[in-house]
Write an enzyme that holds these catalytic residues in place. Structure first.
Site, PDB file in Angstrom:
ATOM      1  N   HIS A 185      49.167  12.589  38.098  1.00 18.59           N
ATOM      2  CA  HIS A 185      48.634  11.367  39.054  1.00 18.59           C
ATOM      3  C   HIS A 185      50.092  10.999  39.131  1.00 18.59           C
ATOM      4  CE1 HIS A 185      43.661  12.122  39.250  1.00 18.59           C
ATOM      5  NE2 HIS A 185      44.106  12.604  38.048  1.00 18.59           N
TER       6      HIS A 185
ATOM      7  N   GLU B 244      38.315  17.898  32.021  1.00 12.40           N
ATOM      8  CA  GLU B 244      37.437  15.950  32.886  1.00 12.40           C
ATOM      9  C   GLU B 244      37.077  17.691  34.536  1.00 12.40           C
ATOM     10  OE1 GLU B 244      41.130  14.241  34.606  1.00 12.40           O
ATOM     11  OE2 GLU B 244      41.158  12.718  32.304  1.00 12.40           O
TER      12      GLU B 244
ATOM     13  N   ASP C  42      41.157  12.802  42.183  1.00 14.27           N
ATOM     14  CA  ASP C  42      39.927  13.143  40.755  1.00 14.27           C
ATOM     15  C   ASP C  42      39.199  12.904  41.847  1.00 14.27           C
ATOM     16  OD1 ASP C  42      41.592  13.352  38.541  1.00 14.27           O
ATOM     17  OD2 ASP C  42      40.792  10.580  38.354  1.00 14.27           O
TER      18      ASP C  42
END
Length: 171
Positions: free
Chosen positions: A79, A146, A86
């Site tokens: 990130h 994730e 996301d």
């Protein structure tokens, strides 16, 4: 209003991925760029949580467990390059689609159903596959713990795509 920053290339690819989704579905961006201080805070909070959950685990094991879910801030986290995003799905009306867990659910609270290929209902599996197909078709890679995390150009992407180096660093 939550504003997320991502690299221009990533934004352009998201527009292409959006076109791959069936009618009625839209990408909902939750988070893009994350500065190192925020990454450090998130990592340390999760590490503290794990210390309480698993008080008998050695420090190194706790660090490894935390690192499997949140990128350590000592490395260049995805990130922090602007190359990770996301996201989830929503309807054209703006209603978030149930993807089996809440966004950012950790492994302990979700019984590991935050993993992209977790054993989940067929309905949820189909929605995750729809997202996966759209994102992979334009060049993103998923972080498998994730379902919501997608990368392009960062170190994880380079590793999965067998590239000699990442396109993006922390600058």
């Amino acid at each position: 209003e939550n504003i997320s920053f991502i690299r221009k290339t990533v934004a352009e690819m998201l527009l292409k991925a959006q076109e791959k989704l069936p009618g009625g579905y839209v990408l909902m961006i939750k988070e893009g760029y994350r500065d190192i201080e925020t990454q450090k805070k998130i990592f340390n909070e999760y590490l503290d949580f794990l210390k309480k959950e698993f008080p008998n685990l050695p420090e190194q094991k706790l660090y490894e467990k935390a690192s499997a879910y949140v990128a350590p801030y000592e490395i260049i986290p995805p990130h922090s390059t602007g190359g990770a995003v996301d996201l989830t799905l929503m309807t054209n009306e703006g209603n978030e689609i149930d993807m089996g867990t809440k966004f950012n659910a950790d492994p302990e609270e979700s019984n590991f159903s935050n993993y992209t290929n977790a054993k989940i209902s067929e309905d949820i599996r189909e929605k995750r596959e729809m997202l996966k197909n759209a994102m992979e078709s334009v060049g993103f890679v998923n972080y498998p713990t994730e379902w919501w995390h997608w990368s392009y150009g960062d170190r994880y992407w380079a590793f999965i795509k067998d590239k000699a180096f990442a396109l993006y660093n922390s600058k």
